[in-house]
Every structure is written in structure tokens, then in C-alpha cells.
Design an enzyme around this catalytic site. Structure first.
Site, PDB file in Angstrom:
ATOM      1  N   ARG A   1      28.647   5.835  10.122  1.00 54.35           N
ATOM      2  CA  ARG A   1      28.252   6.191  11.486  1.00 54.35           C
ATOM      3  C   ARG A   1      27.254   7.339  11.437  1.00 54.35           C
ATOM      4  O   ARG A   1      27.428   8.296  10.667  1.00 54.35           O
ATOM      5  CB  ARG A   1      29.473   6.630  12.299  1.00 54.35           C
ATOM      6  N   ASP A   2      26.187   7.241  12.249  1.00 54.10           N
ATOM      7  CA  ASP A   2      25.230   8.336  12.342  1.00 54.10           C
ATOM      8  C   ASP A   2      25.924   9.543  12.963  1.00 54.10           C
ATOM      9  O   ASP A   2      26.685   9.415  13.922  1.00 54.10           O
ATOM     10  CB  ASP A   2      24.017   7.921  13.187  1.00 54.10           C
ATOM     11  N   ILE A   3      25.660  10.722  12.423  1.00 53.99           N
ATOM     12  CA  ILE A   3      26.335  11.940  12.878  1.00 53.99           C
ATOM     13  C   ILE A   3      25.868  12.347  14.280  1.00 53.99           C
ATOM     14  O   ILE A   3      26.593  13.053  14.997  1.00 53.99           O
ATOM     15  CB  ILE A   3      26.101  13.082  11.851  1.00 53.99           C
TER      16      ILE A   3
ATOM     17  N   ASN B   1      12.603   4.243   9.252  1.00 56.10           N
ATOM     18  CA  ASN B   1      11.479   5.147   9.420  1.00 56.10           C
ATOM     19  C   ASN B   1      10.925   5.524   8.047  1.00 56.10           C
ATOM     20  O   ASN B   1      11.693   5.736   7.109  1.00 56.10           O
ATOM     21  CB  ASN B   1      11.928   6.408  10.169  1.00 56.10           C
TER      22      ASN B   1
ATOM     23  N   VAL C   1      15.505  12.053   6.457  1.00 59.00           N
ATOM     24  CA  VAL C   1      16.314  12.030   5.234  1.00 59.00           C
ATOM     25  C   VAL C   1      15.631  11.069   4.256  1.00 59.00           C
ATOM     26  O   VAL C   1      15.480   9.877   4.543  1.00 59.00           O
ATOM     27  CB  VAL C   1      17.766  11.571   5.501  1.00 59.00           C
TER      28      VAL C   1
ATOM     29  N   HIS D   1      17.306   4.218   4.484  1.00 52.94           N
ATOM     30  CA  HIS D   1      18.409   3.825   5.360  1.00 52.94           C
ATOM     31  C   HIS D   1      17.858   3.059   6.541  1.00 52.94           C
ATOM     32  O   HIS D   1      16.718   3.278   6.974  1.00 52.94           O
ATOM     33  CB  HIS D   1      19.203   5.057   5.841  1.00 52.94           C
TER      34      HIS D   1
ATOM     35  N   HIS E   1      18.648   2.055  10.490  1.00 50.99           N
ATOM     36  CA  HIS E   1      19.427   2.364  11.679  1.00 50.99           C
ATOM     37  C   HIS E   1      19.805   1.041  12.346  1.00 50.99           C
ATOM     38  O   HIS E   1      18.925   0.253  12.706  1.00 50.99           O
ATOM     39  CB  HIS E   1      18.599   3.171  12.683  1.00 50.99           C
TER      40      HIS E   1
HETATM   41  P1  5GP Z   1      15.775   9.374   9.860  1.00 48.90           P
HETATM   42  O1  5GP Z   1      15.337  10.480  10.792  1.00 48.90           O
HETATM   43  O2  5GP Z   1      15.515   9.762   8.425  1.00 48.90           O
HETATM   44  O3  5GP Z   1      15.224   8.017  10.197  1.00 48.90           O
HETATM   45  O4  5GP Z   1      17.330   9.214  10.047  1.00 48.90           O
HETATM   46  C1  5GP Z   1      18.245  10.139   9.536  1.00 48.90           C
HETATM   47  C2  5GP Z   1      19.508   9.976  10.322  1.00 48.90           C
HETATM   48  O5  5GP Z   1      20.554  10.567   9.603  1.00 48.90           O
HETATM   49  C3  5GP Z   1      19.475  10.649  11.708  1.00 48.90           C
HETATM   50  O6  5GP Z   1      19.719   9.677  12.715  1.00 48.90           O
HETATM   51  C4  5GP Z   1      20.562  11.711  11.618  1.00 48.90           C
HETATM   52  O7  5GP Z   1      21.294  11.861  12.817  1.00 48.90           O
HETATM   53  C5  5GP Z   1      21.429  11.199  10.498  1.00 48.90           C
HETATM   54  N1  5GP Z   1      22.113  12.225   9.734  1.00 48.90           N
HETATM   55  C6  5GP Z   1      21.600  13.421   9.314  1.00 48.90           C
HETATM   56  N2  5GP Z   1      22.514  14.092   8.595  1.00 48.90           N
HETATM   57  C7  5GP Z   1      23.642  13.319   8.573  1.00 48.90           C
HETATM   58  C8  5GP Z   1      24.931  13.499   7.986  1.00 48.90           C
HETATM   59  O8  5GP Z   1      25.241  14.494   7.338  1.00 48.90           O
HETATM   60  N3  5GP Z   1      25.829  12.493   8.173  1.00 48.90           N
HETATM   61  C9  5GP Z   1      25.520  11.365   8.894  1.00 48.90           C
HETATM   62  N4  5GP Z   1      26.477  10.440   9.026  1.00 48.90           N
HETATM   63  N5  5GP Z   1      24.312  11.173   9.448  1.00 48.90           N
HETATM   64  C10 5GP Z   1      23.382  12.142   9.290  1.00 48.90           C
END
Ligand code: 5GP
Ligand code: ZN
Length: 119
Positions: free
Chosen positions: A34-36, A92, A101, A105, A107
Site C-alpha cells: 500500500r502506498d504510504i 513515473n 523513489v 514501481h 502505481h
Molecule cells: P513516485 O513519486 O516515485 O512515482 O512514487 C513514489 C511513491 O512512493 C509515492 O506515491 C509515495 O507516497 C510512496 N512512498 C514513499 N515512501 C514510502 C514508504 O516508505 N512506504 C510506502 N509504502 N510508500 C512510500
């Protein structure tokens, strides 16, 4: 970049269970959590367990891995009850793509309607 694991990578640490996460599903190669900070009623992150920096680092040899990720995403969507209405899977890449990150990954988002194109 592709490696089994990268020191100090947040998602490598989650995969290794050094950091906690809410695991939705996993197999030997893929982890779904799950996204945080969810941006939709259902917001799950699907990631390879080995480190791949982004979709820009994928190659033809990763075809099976991608098949596993998308099949698991579809299974989770059905399980979460969002499959019939429809949902979105997005990844992304880099700064302007909105990647925060640097561990590949996807979404999986659903439970509401999304606009197009994304902002
Ligand atoms: P991005 O911005 O790289 O496409 O997505 C990174 C996602 O990772 C974001 O939606 C963010 O909320 C999520 N995220 C960041 N840190 C953590 C974490 O420690 N645990 C979880 N489960 N999600 C995280
Ligand atoms: Zn990583």
C-alpha cells in the site's frame, strides 16, 4: 541500473523487510504494498524485488517480470473490487516524470475516476 539490491534504496529496504510496509501480495520476484500517502481509495505500489532504477532501465529480458507485475496488478484490482469500474496503472520516470523513489514501481490506483492527461 539493475542490481539485486542497492544500499540506501528505500524500496530495496522495504523488500528486505528492514522497513515496514503493508504488503498486499508478493511472489518470488514482485512485491505489492500500500502506498504510504494514497492518492486514491485504492493505491498500491507494485515493484520488482530486485533493484531496477526506472522503466528506462528495462530490457527485453525483463518481459517475464513485467508480465508478473501486470498480472498481479490485475489480480489485486479484482480482489479490491475496482476491476469492473476500471483503474489506472502508471509508472513515473525521472524528475519531470514525477519519480521520487528511484526503484521501479507501478502505481495501481482505483476507486475513483481519473482525468487525462495527468497533471
Ligand atoms: P513516485 O513519486 O516515485 O512515482 O512514487 C513514489 C511513491 O512512493 C509515492 O506515491 C509515495 O507516497 C510512496 N512512498 C514513499 N515512501 C514510502 C514508504 O516508505 N512506504 C510506502 N509504502 N510508500 C512510500
Ligand atoms: Zn532499490
Amino acid at each position: 541500473m539493475s542490481a539485486d539490491r542497492v544500499p540506501d534504496c528505500l524500496f530495496c529496504r522495504i523488500v528486505a523487510r528492514e522497513l515496514p510496509s503493508a504488503v498486499v501480495k508478493e511472489d518470488t520476484a514482485v512485491l505489492a504494498i500500500r502506498d504510504i500517502a494514497p492518492r486514491a481509495p485504492t493505491h498500491v505500489l507494485l515493484m520488482p524485488k530486485r533493484h531496477i532504477t526506472s522503466a528506462a532501465d528495462l530490457s527485453v529480458e525483463d518481459g517475464e517480470l513485467l508480465g508478473r507485475i501486470f498480472a498481479m496488478g490485475a489480480e489485486i484490482a479484482r480482489g479490491q473490487g475496482i476491476a469492473t469500474a476500471g483503474y489506472r496503472i502508471v509508472t513515473n520516470v525521472g524528475t519531470w516524470g514525477g519519480q521520487t523513489v528511484d526503484h521501479l514501481h507501478f502505481h495501481l490506483m482505483g476507486g475513483r475516476a481519473f482525468g487525462w492527461p495527468p497533471g
